[in-house]
Design a protein around this motif. Structure first.
Motif, PDB file in Angstrom:
ATOM      1  N   ASP A  20       0.516  -1.312  -0.248  1.00 31.43           N
ATOM      2  CA  ASP A  20       0.341   0.262  -0.075  1.00 31.43           C
ATOM      3  C   ASP A  20       1.250   1.112   0.165  1.00 31.43           C
ATOM      4  O   ASP A  20       1.846   1.131   0.346  1.00 31.43           O
ATOM      5  CB  ASP A  20      -0.753  -0.291   1.514  1.00 31.43           C
ATOM      6  CG  ASP A  20      -1.909   1.275   0.724  1.00 31.43           C
ATOM      7  OD1 ASP A  20      -2.121   1.185  -0.061  1.00 31.43           O
ATOM      8  OD2 ASP A  20      -3.082   1.049   2.146  1.00 31.43           O
ATOM      9  N   GLN A  21       0.667   2.341  -0.382  1.00 28.51           N
ATOM     10  CA  GLN A  21       1.064   4.088  -1.074  1.00 28.51           C
ATOM     11  C   GLN A  21      -0.113   4.822  -0.534  1.00 28.51           C
ATOM     12  O   GLN A  21      -1.023   4.466  -1.592  1.00 28.51           O
ATOM     13  CB  GLN A  21       2.444   3.859  -1.855  1.00 28.51           C
ATOM     14  CG  GLN A  21       3.005   3.498  -2.049  1.00 28.51           C
ATOM     15  CD  GLN A  21       4.066   3.977  -2.865  1.00 28.51           C
ATOM     16  OE1 GLN A  21       4.741   4.803  -2.844  1.00 28.51           O
ATOM     17  NE2 GLN A  21       4.628   2.494  -3.690  1.00 28.51           N
ATOM     18  N   ASP A  22       0.003   5.605  -0.169  1.00 31.96           N
ATOM     19  CA  ASP A  22      -1.394   7.360  -0.384  1.00 31.96           C
ATOM     20  C   ASP A  22      -0.416   7.842  -1.552  1.00 31.96           C
ATOM     21  O   ASP A  22       0.647   7.249  -1.459  1.00 31.96           O
ATOM     22  CB  ASP A  22      -0.267   7.410   0.898  1.00 31.96           C
ATOM     23  CG  ASP A  22      -0.874   7.149   2.850  1.00 31.96           C
ATOM     24  OD1 ASP A  22      -1.074   6.666   2.495  1.00 31.96           O
ATOM     25  OD2 ASP A  22      -0.320   8.164   3.470  1.00 31.96           O
ATOM     26  N   GLN A 139      -6.197   6.756 -11.436  1.00 35.38           N
ATOM     27  CA  GLN A 139      -7.513   5.666 -11.396  1.00 35.38           C
ATOM     28  C   GLN A 139      -7.519   4.531  -9.858  1.00 35.38           C
ATOM     29  O   GLN A 139      -7.066   4.743  -9.369  1.00 35.38           O
ATOM     30  CB  GLN A 139      -6.871   4.085 -11.970  1.00 35.38           C
ATOM     31  CG  GLN A 139      -6.691   2.845 -11.900  1.00 35.38           C
ATOM     32  CD  GLN A 139      -6.643   1.906 -12.753  1.00 35.38           C
ATOM     33  OE1 GLN A 139      -5.291   2.249 -13.772  1.00 35.38           O
ATOM     34  NE2 GLN A 139      -5.761   1.455 -12.234  1.00 35.38           N
ATOM     35  N   VAL A 140      -8.633   5.072  -9.207  1.00 32.97           N
ATOM     36  CA  VAL A 140      -9.198   4.417  -8.482  1.00 32.97           C
ATOM     37  C   VAL A 140     -10.279   3.378  -8.403  1.00 32.97           C
ATOM     38  O   VAL A 140     -11.590   3.329  -8.911  1.00 32.97           O
ATOM     39  CB  VAL A 140      -9.860   5.720  -7.147  1.00 32.97           C
ATOM     40  CG1 VAL A 140     -10.344   4.991  -6.147  1.00 32.97           C
ATOM     41  CG2 VAL A 140      -8.896   6.681  -7.045  1.00 32.97           C
ATOM     42  N   SER A 141      -9.904   2.087  -7.301  1.00 30.46           N
ATOM     43  CA  SER A 141     -11.003   0.980  -8.400  1.00 30.46           C
ATOM     44  C   SER A 141     -12.210   1.131  -6.622  1.00 30.46           C
ATOM     45  O   SER A 141     -11.512   1.233  -5.579  1.00 30.46           O
ATOM     46  CB  SER A 141     -10.297  -0.137  -8.003  1.00 30.46           C
ATOM     47  OG  SER A 141     -10.807  -1.310  -7.346  1.00 30.46           O
ATOM     48  N   VAL A 142     -12.964   0.729  -7.336  1.00 25.74           N
ATOM     49  CA  VAL A 142     -14.302   0.400  -6.376  1.00 25.74           C
ATOM     50  C   VAL A 142     -15.150  -0.513  -6.723  1.00 25.74           C
ATOM     51  O   VAL A 142     -15.591  -0.034  -8.216  1.00 25.74           O
ATOM     52  CB  VAL A 142     -14.557   2.434  -5.926  1.00 25.74           C
ATOM     53  CG1 VAL A 142     -16.192   2.265  -5.154  1.00 25.74           C
ATOM     54  CG2 VAL A 142     -14.430   3.458  -5.558  1.00 25.74           C
ATOM     55  N   PRO A 143     -15.686  -1.213  -6.547  1.00 24.07           N
ATOM     56  CA  PRO A 143     -16.295  -2.511  -6.772  1.00 24.07           C
ATOM     57  C   PRO A 143     -17.892  -2.358  -6.851  1.00 24.07           C
ATOM     58  O   PRO A 143     -18.572  -2.501  -8.230  1.00 24.07           O
ATOM     59  CB  PRO A 143     -16.731  -3.321  -5.638  1.00 24.07           C
ATOM     60  CG  PRO A 143     -15.924  -2.712  -4.663  1.00 24.07           C
ATOM     61  CD  PRO A 143     -15.047  -1.246  -5.268  1.00 24.07           C
ATOM     62  N   VAL A 239      -1.508   2.692  -5.923  1.00 28.94           N
ATOM     63  CA  VAL A 239      -2.286   3.607  -4.777  1.00 28.94           C
ATOM     64  C   VAL A 239      -3.855   3.108  -4.289  1.00 28.94           C
ATOM     65  O   VAL A 239      -3.903   2.356  -3.306  1.00 28.94           O
ATOM     66  CB  VAL A 239      -1.890   5.092  -4.836  1.00 28.94           C
ATOM     67  CG1 VAL A 239      -2.497   6.022  -4.633  1.00 28.94           C
ATOM     68  CG2 VAL A 239      -0.639   5.096  -4.777  1.00 28.94           C
ATOM     69  N   GLU A 240      -3.722   2.930  -5.552  1.00 24.32           N
ATOM     70  CA  GLU A 240      -6.182   2.702  -5.080  1.00 24.32           C
ATOM     71  C   GLU A 240      -6.454   2.289  -6.869  1.00 24.32           C
ATOM     72  O   GLU A 240      -7.482   2.065  -6.756  1.00 24.32           O
ATOM     73  CB  GLU A 240      -6.368   4.257  -4.859  1.00 24.32           C
ATOM     74  CG  GLU A 240      -5.657   5.319  -6.187  1.00 24.32           C
ATOM     75  CD  GLU A 240      -6.121   6.581  -5.003  1.00 24.32           C
ATOM     76  OE1 GLU A 240      -6.523   7.036  -4.144  1.00 24.32           O
ATOM     77  OE2 GLU A 240      -5.370   7.495  -5.803  1.00 24.32           O
ATOM     78  N   GLY A 241      -5.450   2.195  -7.779  1.00 18.35           N
ATOM     79  CA  GLY A 241      -5.510   1.256  -8.975  1.00 18.35           C
ATOM     80  C   GLY A 241      -6.647   0.324  -8.690  1.00 18.35           C
ATOM     81  O   GLY A 241      -7.025  -0.388  -9.997  1.00 18.35           O
TER      82      GLY A 241
END
Ligand code: NAD
Ligand code: MG
Length: 294
Positions: A20-22, A139-143, A239-241
């Motif tokens: 994980d990274q911010d 890019q932020v992964s949200v299901p 990060v959040e992809g």
């Protein structure tokens, strides 16, 4: 002796540990390290004397492109967020080692004023502008659509779509015939993942924008093209992809059965900016390890 390199084994399967990274993340902290072509990229004067602005040039695909551009003879300005100065400093040093001028421009691209100012700064620092690589992205992964906040949707749009538009609009008055714009879109533009709803939307928008702008600017002698990467090992993914539990399998489903490294993208950006690509306009160059392309 054969000089062939097997694309399956040029890089090992990533087998990345969960990590994980911010935001925005650093290449310096990636495990395993991504290959930006530091040891491998050899230039041959294909971009001699050109002046390029690369957004997101501190890490990942943009950083590999900055290294390659410098070794091809270009001066390079790299834009990045202030938190990424450590990565940016390393790329600046590599550009300078290639004997070219490097400028690091910390900026948050999510306002028009910042994008306008960035272009003016790059023009002033480089003495003009011949190549704009609009590559910064979020890019932020949200299901689930019900969990995508207005804030996230807005920030993804601003970073990927609005900033691209603002940067191109500010750059065009500075571009001479022979210059070019290259936009980083994605395989997500036409083969979207369920968990990347807002991101895939922006990548499709970028693809359409690039093709329309290509038609508009070709009569002025300015070429616009796009690069559509597949799964590439970069900070944005960590990060959040991607869902964290999927990181160890990242890239496994490609026909080449591995993720790509930024070094494998840079030659596409070199080609599209080079004078050899004089008849290449409005192209989306897929670099994705064998996934579908339109
Ligand atoms: P990366 O994290 O190395 O680069 C993304 C960069 O975007 C960051 O370095 C940061 O400098 C910049 N950025 C983000 N928000 C910003 C903001 N508000 N202001 C200024 N800069 C900002 O990751 P990458 O994968 O090399 O990403 C580069 C491009 O490639 C992005 O457009 C991404 O969508 C695209 N892409 C990546 C992949 C992949 O698998 N890695 C696949 C297809 C497309
Ligand atoms: Mg970065």
């Amino acid at each position: 002796m054969s000089h062939l390199i097997d694309p399956r084994s040029r890089y090992a399967r990533l087998d990345a540990p969960e990590q994980d990274q911010d935001f925005p993340g650093l290449d310096a902290e990636l495990q395993p390290k991504a290959d930006l072509g530091e040891e491998s990229y050899r230039g041959s004067g294909r971009l001699e004397g050109l002046r390029a602005l690369i957004t997101g040039g501190d890490s990942g695909i943009g950083a590999a492109t900055a290294i390659a551009y410098a070794r091809e003879g270009a001066d390079v300005a790299i834009a990045h967020l202030p938190e990424e100065q450590r990565d940016a400093d390393r790329i600046v040093a590599l550009v300078e080692e290639a004997g070219r001028r490097a400028v690091s421009l910390p900026v948050d691209l999510t306002t028009r004023e910042a994008c306008d100012e960035l272009v003016e700064q790059a023009v002033a620092e480089l003495g003009g502008l011949d190549v704009l690589v609009s590559n910064a992205g979020k890019q932020v992964s949200v299901p689930d659509i019900t969990e995508i906040t207005d804030e996230q949707f807005d920030l993804t749009m601003r970073t990927n779509v609005y900033a691209m538009f603002w940067l191109c609009r500010a750059a065009v008055p500075h571009l001479q015939p022979g210059s070019s714009i290259i936009i980083t879109t994605s395989v997500q533009a036409y083969s979207p993942s369920d968990h990347l709803l807002d991101y895939a939307t922006t990548k499709a928008a970028e693809n359409g924008f690039g093709k329309a702008l290509a038609k508009q600017l070709a009569p002025k002698g300015i070429r616009v093209n796009l690069v559509a990467p597949g799964p590439i090992w970069t900070p944005l993914q960590v990060v959040e992809g991607q869902p964290k539990e999927k990181l160890p399998m990242f890239g496994d489903k490609q026909p080449l059965a591995r993720a790509g490294h930024p070094a494998e993208l840079a030659p596409a950006y070199v080609f599209l900016a080079s004078q050899e690509a004089s008849y290449v306009v409005g192209e989306t160059l897929n670099v994705n390890g064998g996934a579908d392309s339109p």
